[in-house]
Design a protein around this motif. Structure first.
Motif, PDB file in Angstrom:
ATOM      1  N   ARG A   1       0.806  -1.225   0.000  1.00  0.00           N
ATOM      2  CA  ARG A   1       0.000   0.000   0.000  1.00  0.00           C
ATOM      3  C   ARG A   1       0.837   1.272   0.000  1.00  0.00           C
ATOM      4  O   ARG A   1       0.281   2.374   0.000  1.00  0.00           O
ATOM      5  N   GLN A   2       2.149   1.160   0.006  1.00  0.00           N
ATOM      6  CA  GLN A   2       3.000   2.357   0.021  1.00  0.00           C
ATOM      7  C   GLN A   2       2.830   3.143  -1.269  1.00  0.00           C
ATOM      8  O   GLN A   2       2.773   2.574  -2.356  1.00  0.00           O
ATOM      9  N   SER A   3       2.751   4.462  -1.128  1.00  0.00           N
ATOM     10  CA  SER A   3       2.570   5.300  -2.306  1.00  0.00           C
ATOM     11  C   SER A   3       3.886   5.471  -3.062  1.00  0.00           C
ATOM     12  O   SER A   3       4.966   5.206  -2.529  1.00  0.00           O
ATOM     13  N   ASP A   4       3.801   5.948  -4.286  1.00  0.00           N
ATOM     14  CA  ASP A   4       4.999   6.172  -5.093  1.00  0.00           C
ATOM     15  C   ASP A   4       5.934   7.177  -4.434  1.00  0.00           C
ATOM     16  O   ASP A   4       7.155   7.115  -4.613  1.00  0.00           O
ATOM     17  N   GLY A   5       5.362   8.105  -3.660  1.00  0.00           N
ATOM     18  CA  GLY A   5       6.186   9.120  -3.006  1.00  0.00           C
ATOM     19  C   GLY A   5       6.907   8.626  -1.771  1.00  0.00           C
ATOM     20  O   GLY A   5       7.736   9.352  -1.208  1.00  0.00           O
ATOM     21  N   GLY A   6       6.584   7.418  -1.304  1.00  0.00           N
ATOM     22  CA  GLY A   6       7.291   6.838  -0.169  1.00  0.00           C
ATOM     23  C   GLY A   6       6.510   6.793   1.122  1.00  0.00           C
ATOM     24  O   GLY A   6       6.834   6.011   2.015  1.00  0.00           O
TER      25      GLY A   6
ATOM     26  N   TRP B   1       2.602   6.685   3.295  1.00  0.00           N
ATOM     27  CA  TRP B   1       1.332   5.956   3.204  1.00  0.00           C
ATOM     28  C   TRP B   1       0.186   6.945   3.417  1.00  0.00           C
ATOM     29  O   TRP B   1       0.313   7.899   4.197  1.00  0.00           O
TER      30      TRP B   1
ATOM     31  N   PRO C   1      -6.060   5.496  -1.451  1.00  0.00           N
ATOM     32  CA  PRO C   1      -4.839   6.139  -1.949  1.00  0.00           C
ATOM     33  C   PRO C   1      -4.996   7.611  -2.272  1.00  0.00           C
ATOM     34  O   PRO C   1      -3.999   8.334  -2.353  1.00  0.00           O
TER      35      PRO C   1
ATOM     36  N   SER D   1       3.527   6.858   8.750  1.00  0.00           N
ATOM     37  CA  SER D   1       4.499   6.367   7.771  1.00  0.00           C
ATOM     38  C   SER D   1       5.855   6.115   8.442  1.00  0.00           C
ATOM     39  O   SER D   1       6.530   5.120   8.155  1.00  0.00           O
TER      40      SER D   1
ATOM     41  N   HIS E   1      11.389  -0.840   1.463  1.00  0.00           N
ATOM     42  CA  HIS E   1      10.222   0.039   1.624  1.00  0.00           C
ATOM     43  C   HIS E   1      10.473   1.052   2.746  1.00  0.00           C
ATOM     44  O   HIS E   1      10.041   2.204   2.660  1.00  0.00           O
TER      45      HIS E   1
ATOM     46  N   ARG F   1      12.685   3.835   1.377  1.00  0.00           N
ATOM     47  CA  ARG F   1      11.916   4.788   0.566  1.00  0.00           C
ATOM     48  C   ARG F   1      11.145   5.740   1.464  1.00  0.00           C
ATOM     49  O   ARG F   1      11.082   6.958   1.204  1.00  0.00           O
TER      50      ARG F   1
END
Length: 360
Positions: A253-258, A260, A267, A276, A299, A302
């Motif tokens: 579930r982690q977003s592309d930006g790093g 949550w 999302p 996070s 993860h 990130r």
């Protein structure tokens, strides 16, 4: 010192200063500023900060940090006599360490007394899990909250270690498992914020970011304490199985930006920094302990990079959602305002401290 480590050290120092030594004029003028940043209260919010300060002060080179923790404790001990609720247990989690550092019997004796209250008197739901009780004039009868694992069960595990008490260690494990069993969504692996045992539901059924963080970071910390003490192998196996499921679900579930989102399966909701940081710290710890595959630490790396970008020049952590009880709807979680808090500073400091420890 490598450039990356230097950046982490400098960030941790700023976060710590803002948490422990900032002044009211630095907190902003919103209506929650005093609650959010006034560290002189005996409650969960300052307690999370103290737990983080203790971890940050562990290397001998940071002896002044542990002196700050002891000074805070002496200054605020009087408040501790007036409250015995789950959320007010958090500051006691530093007592075992203070006893080891100072040799003062008071810390060990008081920790034992509070642990025995948890063992024998603390309110429980019909499932046997601790009922979530708070310092505010509010009752959450028959409710299990994810927060309790970090706020109270961690303390019990630490005191079990201090006293070499296997019964306490087994109860800490049992409480961790009861919370996972009550709150883990079997389909997604994520945790709901809370459960009402009387109604038999998860209330708003929000898979709240910070609820998951309290367990993502809290459970490895608990397992570290009870290792070699707890005798319930089956409970330990189920905790590890459920934790791995949780960690894998969080990674997915982690977003592309790093970071949550503040509700993990939404999302489009805003990215939330404190949860996070807690999730990332937990993944770092769990990977190092062999609870989860080493690849999951990627993860955490990130997230660490993204969290560093949320730390201001003054050390204030941005993007932290305000105090959040179990809300009436999932949508309400997306409307919680953000501002710096002691628990936000604390969770970020825990992450930075763990990242530095793993680079040694």
């Amino acid at each position: 010192m490598k450039e990356n480590e230097k950046r982490l050290e400098e960030a941790a120092s700023r976060v710590y200063r803002y948490m422990m030594h900032s002044k009211p004029e630095e907190w902003g003028d919103h209506k929650w500023a005093d609650w959010a940043m006034n560290i002189d209260r005996w409650d969960w919010n300052p307690g999370v900060g103290l737990i983080a300060a203790e971890a940050y002060g562990e290397p001998s080179a940071r002896g002044e940090v542990l002196r700050d923790v002891e000074t805070w404790t002496r200054r605020n001990l009087g408040q501790s006599e007036t409250v015995k609720v789950i959320n007010a247990i958090a500051p006691f989690a530093v007592f075992p360490r203070l006893y080891r550092e100072t040799g003062e019997r008071y810390y060990a004796e008081r920790a034992e007394a509070i642990a025995r209250w948890l063992m024998d008197e603390a309110p429980r739901t019909r499932s046997g899990a601790y009922e979530h009780t708070v310092t505010e004039q509010a009752s959450f009868s028959e409710q299990i909250w994810a927060d309790t694992v970090f706020m109270a069960v961690l303390f019990l595990a630490r005191t079990a270690r201090l006293l070499a008490n296997g019964r306490m260690a087994d109860e800490a494990l049992r409480q961790a498992l009861l919370h996972l069993q009550a709150l883990q969504d079997e389909e997604s692996g994520l945790l709901y914020h809370g459960r009402n045992c009387e109604a038999g539901d998860w209330m708003s059924a929000a898979k709240w970011n910070r609820a998951n963080a309290w367990n993502a970071v809290g459970i490895p910390m608990i397992l570290e304490e009870v290792e070699g003490l707890a005798g319930d192998a089956e409970t330990l196996r189920e905790i590890k199985r459920r934790y791995l499921r949780l960690a894998e679900a969080l990674a997915a579930r982690q977003s592309d930006g790093g970071l949550w989102p503040t509700v993990l399966d939404r999302p489009g909701y805003y990215a939330e920094t404190s949860g996070s940081a807690g999730i990332a710290c937990g993944l770092f710890k769990a990977a190092a302990m062999g609870l989860v595959p080493a690849a999951l630490a990627d993860h955490a790396e990130r997230a660490l990079s993204a969290v560093l970008d949320c730390i201001g020049a003054d050390g204030a952590v941005a993007g932290v959602s305000g105090g959040t009880p179990v809300l009436d709807s999932v949508e309400a979680y997306g409307e919680v305002p953000v501002f710096p808090t002691l628990y936000g500073q604390g969770l970020v400091l825990l992450l930075l401290t763990e990242a530095l420890r793993q680079r040694v």
